[in-house]
Design an enzyme around this catalytic site. Structure first.
Site, mmCIF file in Angstrom:
data_model
loop_
_atom_site.group_PDB
_atom_site.id
_atom_site.type_symbol
_atom_site.label_atom_id
_atom_site.label_comp_id
_atom_site.label_asym_id
_atom_site.label_seq_id
_atom_site.Cartn_x
_atom_site.Cartn_y
_atom_site.Cartn_z
ATOM 1 N N CYS A 116 -4.770 -15.626 1.107
ATOM 2 C CA CYS A 116 -5.228 -15.363 2.477
ATOM 3 C C CYS A 116 -6.120 -16.478 3.032
ATOM 4 O O CYS A 116 -6.353 -16.551 4.235
ATOM 5 C CB CYS A 116 -6.001 -14.047 2.537
ATOM 6 S SG CYS A 116 -5.008 -12.639 2.045
ATOM 7 N N HIS A 256 -11.415 -13.642 8.302
ATOM 8 C CA HIS A 256 -10.128 -13.132 7.816
ATOM 9 C C HIS A 256 -10.007 -11.660 8.205
ATOM 10 O O HIS A 256 -10.969 -10.901 8.108
ATOM 11 C CB HIS A 256 -10.061 -13.295 6.292
ATOM 12 C CG HIS A 256 -8.819 -12.690 5.707
ATOM 13 N ND1 HIS A 256 -7.573 -12.920 6.229
ATOM 14 C CD2 HIS A 256 -8.627 -11.842 4.659
ATOM 15 C CE1 HIS A 256 -6.663 -12.250 5.527
ATOM 16 N NE2 HIS A 256 -7.288 -11.590 4.574
ATOM 17 N N ASN A 285 -3.373 -6.766 7.906
ATOM 18 C CA ASN A 285 -3.699 -8.018 7.197
ATOM 19 C C ASN A 285 -2.435 -8.863 7.080
ATOM 20 O O ASN A 285 -1.525 -8.506 6.336
ATOM 21 C CB ASN A 285 -4.262 -7.658 5.819
ATOM 22 C CG ASN A 285 -4.678 -8.874 5.010
ATOM 23 O OD1 ASN A 285 -4.399 -10.011 5.383
ATOM 24 N ND2 ASN A 285 -5.338 -8.629 3.889
HETATM 25 O O1 UT7 Z 1 -6.593 -10.120 2.112
HETATM 26 C C1 UT7 Z 1 -7.190 -10.130 0.854
HETATM 27 C C2 UT7 Z 1 -8.376 -9.353 0.850
HETATM 28 N N1 UT7 Z 1 -8.096 -7.942 0.797
HETATM 29 C C3 UT7 Z 1 -9.066 -7.125 1.065
HETATM 30 O O2 UT7 Z 1 -10.105 -7.603 1.403
HETATM 31 C C4 UT7 Z 1 -8.892 -5.647 0.881
HETATM 32 C C5 UT7 Z 1 -10.168 -5.098 0.326
HETATM 33 N N2 UT7 Z 1 -10.171 -3.682 0.043
HETATM 34 C C6 UT7 Z 1 -10.121 -2.729 1.008
HETATM 35 O O3 UT7 Z 1 -9.989 -3.035 2.186
HETATM 36 C C7 UT7 Z 1 -10.330 -1.295 0.600
HETATM 37 O O4 UT7 Z 1 -10.763 -1.248 -0.728
HETATM 38 C C8 UT7 Z 1 -9.053 -0.407 0.755
HETATM 39 C C9 UT7 Z 1 -8.758 -0.186 2.222
HETATM 40 C C10 UT7 Z 1 -7.878 -1.072 0.057
HETATM 41 C C11 UT7 Z 1 -9.291 0.946 0.123
HETATM 42 O O5 UT7 Z 1 -10.419 1.574 0.689
HETATM 43 P P1 UT7 Z 1 -11.515 2.251 -0.250
HETATM 44 O O6 UT7 Z 1 -12.490 2.876 0.629
HETATM 45 O O7 UT7 Z 1 -11.997 1.181 -1.188
HETATM 46 O O8 UT7 Z 1 -10.683 3.376 -0.978
HETATM 47 P P2 UT7 Z 1 -10.365 3.539 -2.527
HETATM 48 O O9 UT7 Z 1 -9.375 2.511 -2.971
HETATM 49 O O10 UT7 Z 1 -11.628 3.626 -3.279
HETATM 50 O O11 UT7 Z 1 -9.659 4.954 -2.529
HETATM 51 C C12 UT7 Z 1 -10.337 6.147 -2.116
HETATM 52 C C13 UT7 Z 1 -9.385 7.299 -2.169
HETATM 53 C C14 UT7 Z 1 -8.653 7.404 -3.523
HETATM 54 O O12 UT7 Z 1 -8.524 8.768 -3.813
HETATM 55 P P3 UT7 Z 1 -9.505 9.449 -4.907
HETATM 56 O O13 UT7 Z 1 -9.300 8.675 -6.169
HETATM 57 O O14 UT7 Z 1 -10.889 9.282 -4.344
HETATM 58 O O15 UT7 Z 1 -9.026 10.865 -4.944
HETATM 59 C C15 UT7 Z 1 -7.288 6.832 -3.222
HETATM 60 O O16 UT7 Z 1 -6.289 7.377 -4.055
HETATM 61 O O17 UT7 Z 1 -8.359 7.154 -1.184
HETATM 62 C C16 UT7 Z 1 -7.072 7.280 -1.807
HETATM 63 N N3 UT7 Z 1 -6.134 6.416 -1.080
HETATM 64 C C17 UT7 Z 1 -5.470 6.824 0.019
HETATM 65 N N4 UT7 Z 1 -5.443 7.997 0.670
HETATM 66 C C18 UT7 Z 1 -4.653 8.074 1.753
HETATM 67 C C19 UT7 Z 1 -5.823 5.133 -1.340
HETATM 68 N N5 UT7 Z 1 -4.932 4.691 -0.431
HETATM 69 C C20 UT7 Z 1 -4.704 5.723 0.406
HETATM 70 C C21 UT7 Z 1 -3.894 5.883 1.558
HETATM 71 N N6 UT7 Z 1 -3.904 7.064 2.197
HETATM 72 N N7 UT7 Z 1 -3.128 4.873 2.051
#
Ligand code: UT7
Length: 330
Positions: A116, A256, A285
């Site tokens: 990225c 970004h 993204n």
């Molecule tokens: O371009 C390169 C750089 N990339 C980035 O900078 C991305 C960085 N990361 C992020 O933007 C965030 O970490 C995400 C958007 C990917 C995820 O957000 P988060 O607040 O960190 O959520 P998480 O991964 O900790 O997941 C929280 C919950 C989980 O459920 P449990 O384990 O708490 O029951 C996931 O299974 O949300 C669940 N989950 C979803 N639920 C509905 C994960 N993806 C989804 C989804 N829809 N699409």
């Protein structure tokens, strides 16, 4: 020639494919909701390339617009760099395919791999070649067809990415300061937090590799989030110091576009929420294209105008990161 010529961006362009995939559409593909996606990422929709569109097709469209904006003909281009992690194929480079599509017969061409962060890395590379007098005019492109490299059964990643391209034409002879000194860094020890592990020489294409879905992008989102906030914030501060510019003097920050919560966290740290640019809502993204598209839109919608100081910052797989400052000259 002068060993340190000033270099400016004299034209920008961007292109996103026609097809729009909304959060509601994603509700029919994986178990997710518009509410979850919007509240966690700030994304509403993303664009998806057609089956017959590869990264070079998207990149060529953005390039044509940038050339027109710059008033430069394709045969005036000395160098084309395409930043991409979704190239048309391993080789030849996507930049060579773009060259052919736009008729830039005098250019030498290569791809740059910094995930990225690629567009900022490519801008600095092209700028330094022009500044040193090696070339006069460069076309820098960030182009991605991310939709081919995400696992459409993995809700943790597939909702995050979109397709698109952005381009900039660089030339010597800046009014004002032009592109200034960039700060860039990498940390290969954290590669496995964001990568596509299969399909290369480490883990070549095989039925087994494909069955294990190793050819798709994998990300440990929470970890990546923390590093992205810290690295972009730190690097902006370093780039401002390096160029002896105060944060108060900056008119626009373009980070970004990975997640609006990352952008908000950087805004809070730097105290610049009123000057932070984001279009992640519309495109999600687009990896190396994200900064390029955002820069083009910020110019075209009047957010950036002549004489403005602009800070660009990126973060991506590798890990890679960087920031640069420029004075907009058009
Ligand atoms: O371009 C390169 C750089 N990339 C980035 O900078 C991305 C960085 N990361 C992020 O933007 C965030 O970490 C995400 C958007 C990917 C995820 O957000 P988060 O607040 O960190 O959520 P998480 O991964 O900790 O997941 C929280 C919950 C989980 O459920 P449990 O384990 O708490 O029951 C996931 O299974 O949300 C669940 N989950 C979803 N639920 C509905 C994960 N993806 C989804 C989804 N829809 N699409």
């Amino acid at each position: 020639m002068d060993a340190k010529r000033k270099v400016s961006i004299i034209g920008t362009g961007s292109y996103v494919p026609e097809k729009v995939l909304t959060n509601q559409d994603l509700e029919h593909i994986v178990e997710t909701s518009d509410e979850w996606i919007y509240s966690r990422t700030g994304m509403r929709e993303r664009h998806i390339a057609a089956d017959d569109q590869a990264a070079s097709d998207l990149g060529a469209e953005a390039a044509k617009k940038a050339l027109e904006d710059a008033g430069v003909t394709a045969d005036q281009i000395d160098l084309i760099i395409v930043a991409t992690l979704s190239p048309d194929m391993f080789f030849p480079s996507t930049a060579c395919f773009v060259q052919e599509k736009i008729g830039a017969k005098n250019a030498f061409c290569f791809d740059l791999g910094a995930a990225c962060s690629g567009f900022l890395y490519a801008l600095d590379n092209a700028k330094n070649q022009i500044a040193a007098g090696a070339i006069n005019t460069a076309l820098v492109i960030g182009s991605e067809k991310m939709s081919t490299f995400v696992d459409w059964e993995d809700r943790g990643t597939c909702i995050l990415f979109g397709d698109g391209a952005g381009a900039a034409v660089l030339q010597a002879g800046a009014e004002g300061r032009g592109l200034m000194n960039a700060v860039m860094g990498s940390d290969g020890s954290l590669a496995d937090l964001l990568w596509t592990p299969g399909g290369g020489s480490r883990n070549p294409i095989s039925h087994e590799m494909i069955d294990e879905k190793q050819h798709y992008l994998k990300m440990q989102g929470r970890e990546v989030f923390k590093h992205a906030v810290k690295r972009m914030g730190d690097t902006v501060v370093q780039a401002l110091e390096k160029n002896e510019i105060s944060v108060d003097d900056v008119n626009c920050f373009i980070p970004h576009q990975a997640n609006v919560r990352i952008i908000d966290a950087i805004s809070r740290r730097l105290g610049v929420a009123d000057r932070m640019y984001s279009n992640v809502e519309k495109y999600a993204n687009t990896s190396s294209a994200a900064l390029a598209i955002a820069l083009d839109e910020a110019v075209k919608d009047g957010t950036i105008s002549k004489g403005d100081l602009v800070v660009l910052t990126v973060f991506g797989g590798g890990f890679t990161w960087g920031a640069n400052v420029l004075e907009w000259g058009k």
